[in-house]
Design a protein around this motif. Structure first.
Motif, PDB file in Angstrom:
ATOM      1  N   LYS A 126     -51.167  58.663  65.773  1.00 36.96           N
ATOM      2  CA  LYS A 126     -51.560  59.990  65.279  1.00 36.96           C
ATOM      3  C   LYS A 126     -51.704  59.973  63.756  1.00 36.96           C
ATOM      4  O   LYS A 126     -52.670  60.520  63.206  1.00 36.96           O
ATOM      5  CB  LYS A 126     -50.518  61.024  65.712  1.00 36.96           C
ATOM      6  N   SER A 127     -50.766  59.352  63.075  1.00 36.05           N
ATOM      7  CA  SER A 127     -50.792  59.326  61.617  1.00 36.05           C
ATOM      8  C   SER A 127     -52.000  58.556  61.089  1.00 36.05           C
ATOM      9  O   SER A 127     -52.696  59.021  60.181  1.00 36.05           O
ATOM     10  CB  SER A 127     -49.496  58.721  61.078  1.00 36.05           C
ATOM     11  N   TRP A 140     -54.093  65.413  57.276  1.00 34.93           N
ATOM     12  CA  TRP A 140     -53.066  64.422  56.968  1.00 34.93           C
ATOM     13  C   TRP A 140     -52.683  64.489  55.489  1.00 34.93           C
ATOM     14  O   TRP A 140     -51.509  64.454  55.147  1.00 34.93           O
ATOM     15  CB  TRP A 140     -53.544  63.011  57.332  1.00 34.93           C
TER      16      TRP A 140
END
Length: 143
Positions: free
Chosen positions: A55-56, A71
């Motif tokens: 996800k990051s 982000w």
């Protein structure tokens, strides 16, 4: 005489194919890391559950390539180098990361081959520079 309206700028994110394309890159990258023994040392540096990393990285690549910057909003002042400063990244693990990412980009069937090549080149440079400036388990990495 009025100036002609500017053409809307098309970002690398859009040229690659948007969120779906970034998702394919990230999923392939972590799948390679998990399944290919060539990346075993790199895999060993990560937590058992790669879901948060998937996800990051997707969020980072999305914003970095010109897509939504969620982000970066959630991680003000952070970049790929600062996020990895505490890891024992040596030349070998940096090379493994760069090679897995190059394979992931090549396998992702991206819309724009020119932008895909530039993305691969830039990420390769970043990864390899981490291996040169990072610290290995034995001490500072050789430059």
């Amino acid at each position: 005489m009025a100036a002609a309206p500017e053409e809307p700028r098309v970002t690398a994110f859009e040229r690659l194919g948007g969120a779906q394309a970034i998702g394919r890159i990230v999923e392939r990258f972590y799948d390679l890391m998990e399944c290919d023994p060539a990346y075993a040392e790199l895999r060993a540096m990560h937590a058992p559950d790669l879901a948060p990393m998937r996800k990051s990285l997707a969020g980072f690549l999305t914003g970095w390539s010109g897509g939504p910057r969620d982000w970066f909003d959630a991680n003000p002042g952070k970049c790929m180098m600062s996020m990895h400063s505490g890891f024992p990244i040596g030349a070998q693990t940096a090379t493994q990361w760069a090679e897995a990412m190059q394979r992931a980009i090549a396998d992702a069937e991206l819309q724009d081959a020119e932008v895909a090549a530039l993305l691969s080149e830039r990420l390769d440079m970043i990864a390899r520079s981490m291996g040169q400036t990072g610290k290995t388990a034995e001490g500072p990495a050789a430059a």
